[in-house]
Motif scaffolding. Sequence first.
Motif, PDB file in Angstrom:
ATOM      1  N   ARG A 152       0.817  -0.966  -0.115  1.00  0.00           N
ATOM      2  CA  ARG A 152      -0.126  -0.068  -0.073  1.00  0.00           C
ATOM      3  C   ARG A 152       0.937   1.096   0.108  1.00  0.00           C
ATOM      4  NH1 ARG A 152      -2.966  -3.778  -0.568  1.00  0.00           N
ATOM      5  NH2 ARG A 152      -2.032  -3.339  -2.482  1.00  0.00           N
ATOM      6  N   LEU A 153       2.124   1.108   0.583  1.00  0.00           N
ATOM      7  CA  LEU A 153       2.929   2.343   0.680  1.00  0.00           C
ATOM      8  C   LEU A 153       3.268   2.651  -0.840  1.00  0.00           C
ATOM      9  CD1 LEU A 153       5.117   4.331   1.770  1.00  0.00           C
ATOM     10  CD2 LEU A 153       6.903   2.366   1.751  1.00  0.00           C
ATOM     11  N   ILE A 154       3.485   1.859  -1.722  1.00  0.00           N
ATOM     12  CA  ILE A 154       3.853   1.704  -3.054  1.00  0.00           C
ATOM     13  C   ILE A 154       2.550   2.132  -4.013  1.00  0.00           C
ATOM     14  CG2 ILE A 154       4.909   0.627  -5.017  1.00  0.00           C
ATOM     15  CD1 ILE A 154       6.926   1.020  -2.867  1.00  0.00           C
ATOM     16  N   ASP A 155       1.611   1.448  -3.975  1.00  0.00           N
ATOM     17  CA  ASP A 155       0.539   1.510  -4.928  1.00  0.00           C
ATOM     18  C   ASP A 155      -0.535   2.803  -4.461  1.00  0.00           C
ATOM     19  OD1 ASP A 155      -1.003   0.253  -3.006  1.00  0.00           O
ATOM     20  OD2 ASP A 155      -1.450  -1.234  -4.105  1.00  0.00           O
ATOM     21  N   LYS A 156      -0.515   2.808  -3.164  1.00  0.00           N
ATOM     22  CA  LYS A 156      -1.727   3.894  -2.768  1.00  0.00           C
ATOM     23  C   LYS A 156      -1.020   5.264  -2.542  1.00  0.00           C
ATOM     24  CE  LYS A 156      -5.617   4.460   0.257  1.00  0.00           C
ATOM     25  NZ  LYS A 156      -6.286   3.804   1.492  1.00  0.00           N
ATOM     26  N   TYR A 157       0.016   5.253  -1.756  1.00  0.00           N
ATOM     27  CA  TYR A 157       0.891   6.604  -1.274  1.00  0.00           C
ATOM     28  C   TYR A 157       1.794   7.104  -1.850  1.00  0.00           C
ATOM     29  CZ  TYR A 157      -1.717   5.023   2.809  1.00  0.00           C
ATOM     30  OH  TYR A 157      -2.718   4.564   3.706  1.00  0.00           O
ATOM     31  N   ILE A 158       2.607   6.464  -2.713  1.00  0.00           N
ATOM     32  CA  ILE A 158       3.736   6.958  -3.359  1.00  0.00           C
ATOM     33  C   ILE A 158       3.149   7.340  -4.741  1.00  0.00           C
ATOM     34  CG2 ILE A 158       6.019   6.559  -4.461  1.00  0.00           C
ATOM     35  CD1 ILE A 158       6.932   5.105  -2.215  1.00  0.00           C
ATOM     36  N   ILE A 159       2.556   6.160  -5.558  1.00  0.00           N
ATOM     37  CA  ILE A 159       2.180   6.149  -6.803  1.00  0.00           C
ATOM     38  C   ILE A 159       0.994   7.456  -6.966  1.00  0.00           C
ATOM     39  CG2 ILE A 159       1.157   5.175  -8.895  1.00  0.00           C
ATOM     40  CD1 ILE A 159       2.624   2.629  -8.128  1.00  0.00           C
ATOM     41  N   ASN A 160       0.153   7.285  -5.941  1.00  0.00           N
ATOM     42  CA  ASN A 160      -1.125   8.338  -5.931  1.00  0.00           C
ATOM     43  C   ASN A 160      -0.442   9.569  -5.867  1.00  0.00           C
ATOM     44  OD1 ASN A 160      -2.862   6.293  -6.622  1.00  0.00           O
ATOM     45  ND2 ASN A 160      -3.818   6.124  -4.455  1.00  0.00           N
ATOM     46  N   ALA A 161       0.316   9.812  -5.070  1.00  0.00           N
ATOM     47  CA  ALA A 161       0.873  10.938  -4.799  1.00  0.00           C
ATOM     48  C   ALA A 161       1.884  11.602  -6.181  1.00  0.00           C
ATOM     49  CB  ALA A 161       1.822  11.146  -3.661  1.00  0.00           C
ATOM     50  N   LEU A 162       2.316  10.794  -6.780  1.00  0.00           N
ATOM     51  CA  LEU A 162       3.168  11.199  -8.052  1.00  0.00           C
ATOM     52  C   LEU A 162       2.278  11.579  -9.120  1.00  0.00           C
ATOM     53  CD1 LEU A 162       6.073   9.041  -7.613  1.00  0.00           C
ATOM     54  CD2 LEU A 162       6.123  11.361  -7.202  1.00  0.00           C
ATOM     55  N   THR A 163       1.026  11.028  -8.981  1.00  0.00           N
ATOM     56  CA  THR A 163       0.067  11.365  -9.985  1.00  0.00           C
ATOM     57  C   THR A 163      -1.061  12.589  -9.882  1.00  0.00           C
ATOM     58  OG1 THR A 163      -1.411   9.540  -9.133  1.00  0.00           O
ATOM     59  CG2 THR A 163       0.146   8.672 -10.903  1.00  0.00           C
ATOM     60  N   ASP A 164      -0.663  13.006  -8.721  1.00  0.00           N
ATOM     61  CA  ASP A 164      -1.615  14.094  -8.477  1.00  0.00           C
ATOM     62  C   ASP A 164      -0.805  15.427  -8.943  1.00  0.00           C
ATOM     63  OD1 ASP A 164      -2.234  16.568  -6.470  1.00  0.00           O
ATOM     64  OD2 ASP A 164      -3.879  15.193  -6.229  1.00  0.00           O
ATOM     65  N   VAL A 165      -1.552  16.282  -9.779  1.00  0.00           N
ATOM     66  CA  VAL A 165      -0.882  17.549 -10.447  1.00  0.00           C
ATOM     67  C   VAL A 165      -0.281  18.450  -9.411  1.00  0.00           C
ATOM     68  CG1 VAL A 165      -1.347  19.317 -12.018  1.00  0.00           C
ATOM     69  CG2 VAL A 165      -2.561  17.185 -12.222  1.00  0.00           C
ATOM     70  N   SER A 166      -1.094  18.723  -8.326  1.00  0.00           N
ATOM     71  CA  SER A 166      -0.656  19.712  -7.479  1.00  0.00           C
ATOM     72  C   SER A 166       0.937  19.132  -6.804  1.00  0.00           C
ATOM     73  CB  SER A 166      -1.645  20.080  -6.160  1.00  0.00           C
ATOM     74  OG  SER A 166      -2.092  18.920  -5.729  1.00  0.00           O
ATOM     75  N   HIS A 167       0.778  17.848  -6.513  1.00  0.00           N
ATOM     76  CA  HIS A 167       1.780  17.298  -5.700  1.00  0.00           C
ATOM     77  C   HIS A 167       3.187  17.404  -6.860  1.00  0.00           C
ATOM     78  CE1 HIS A 167      -0.440  14.702  -3.039  1.00  0.00           C
ATOM     79  NE2 HIS A 167      -0.614  16.049  -2.603  1.00  0.00           N
ATOM     80  N   ILE A 168       3.030  17.064  -8.024  1.00  0.00           N
ATOM     81  CA  ILE A 168       4.001  17.239  -9.132  1.00  0.00           C
ATOM     82  C   ILE A 168       4.671  18.481  -9.147  1.00  0.00           C
ATOM     83  CG2 ILE A 168       4.647  17.256 -11.606  1.00  0.00           C
ATOM     84  CD1 ILE A 168       4.316  14.421 -10.296  1.00  0.00           C
ATOM     85  N   GLN A 169       3.677  19.348  -9.125  1.00  0.00           N
ATOM     86  CA  GLN A 169       4.149  20.801  -9.163  1.00  0.00           C
ATOM     87  C   GLN A 169       4.796  21.242  -8.298  1.00  0.00           C
ATOM     88  OE1 GLN A 169       0.195  22.934  -9.420  1.00  0.00           O
ATOM     89  NE2 GLN A 169       0.008  22.888 -11.612  1.00  0.00           N
ATOM     90  N   ILE A 170       4.541  20.814  -6.944  1.00  0.00           N
ATOM     91  CA  ILE A 170       5.481  21.167  -5.742  1.00  0.00           C
ATOM     92  C   ILE A 170       6.766  20.435  -5.726  1.00  0.00           C
ATOM     93  CG2 ILE A 170       5.532  20.593  -3.274  1.00  0.00           C
ATOM     94  CD1 ILE A 170       2.602  21.031  -2.979  1.00  0.00           C
ATOM     95  N   ILE A 171       6.878  19.313  -6.376  1.00  0.00           N
ATOM     96  CA  ILE A 171       8.053  18.574  -6.385  1.00  0.00           C
ATOM     97  C   ILE A 171       8.950  19.430  -7.612  1.00  0.00           C
ATOM     98  CG2 ILE A 171       9.057  16.434  -7.279  1.00  0.00           C
ATOM     99  CD1 ILE A 171       6.589  15.126  -5.875  1.00  0.00           C
ATOM    100  N   VAL A 172       8.437  19.572  -8.718  1.00  0.00           N
ATOM    101  CA  VAL A 172       9.199  20.160  -9.578  1.00  0.00           C
ATOM    102  C   VAL A 172       9.819  21.652  -8.989  1.00  0.00           C
ATOM    103  CG1 VAL A 172       9.066  21.183 -11.893  1.00  0.00           C
ATOM    104  CG2 VAL A 172       7.831  19.143 -11.543  1.00  0.00           C
TER     105      VAL A 172
END
Length: 222
Positions: A152-172
């Motif tokens: 669940r750490l991989i498929d729910k929390y990490i992958i879902n976080a990386l597919t969220d547009v706002s999260h990607i904007q913050i990371i970039v």
Amino acid sequence: MNNLFHRTLFLITLATLFKVDSTAQQIETSSVALSGIEFKITGSAFPDTLSVVTINIENEDITETHVFALYNGLFDTTIVIPESGKYLIFFDSNESINTIVNVIPDFLSIIPPLLAIAFALLFRQVILSLLLGIYSGAIFIYDYNPLIGFFRLIDKYIINALTDVSHIQIIVFTLLFGGVVGIISKGGGTRGIANSLVKFARTRRSGMISTWVSGLIIFFDD
């Protein structure tokens, strides 16, 4: 014969118009809650003729009944479950409409951040520390199973976080900002700022004030 047919058709039409579609009724709440802490529960699609609805909460040891007032066919309230465990929440009039809430002990909520902070202080690895904190929380949520918690750490929390547009904007933004700071540091900009502040930092007090002012200027994004 025609009168009987029309009367039957009329009754069927009335039954269709006033039929309550129980499958449309639903309970919405969090799948995880903390013992002794309020969490939100909502219900919708009730007929306007109802003024209250009865909700049952039960597991192997505890059975509770709550009566909620309906407004425009729905309710929106909070409840508290004092003991940990898995609970079935369902309508008193229709047990097929239900949801399951996993209630975990409230003190476990402090362990993930404490682990992350302690690991970061000991090993100076911020990202790994955050992953450890999330992983420990996932273990608590998913029946204390370390293997399921890892998945669940991989498929729910990490992958879902990386597919969220706002999260990607913050990371970039963070990566670009860190890159700019690195370029400035390599080019001698950091040392130049320090040399410029030295002439103002003659005493301990002036040194602290200079550090405070430079912090306000540098960390403008906060």
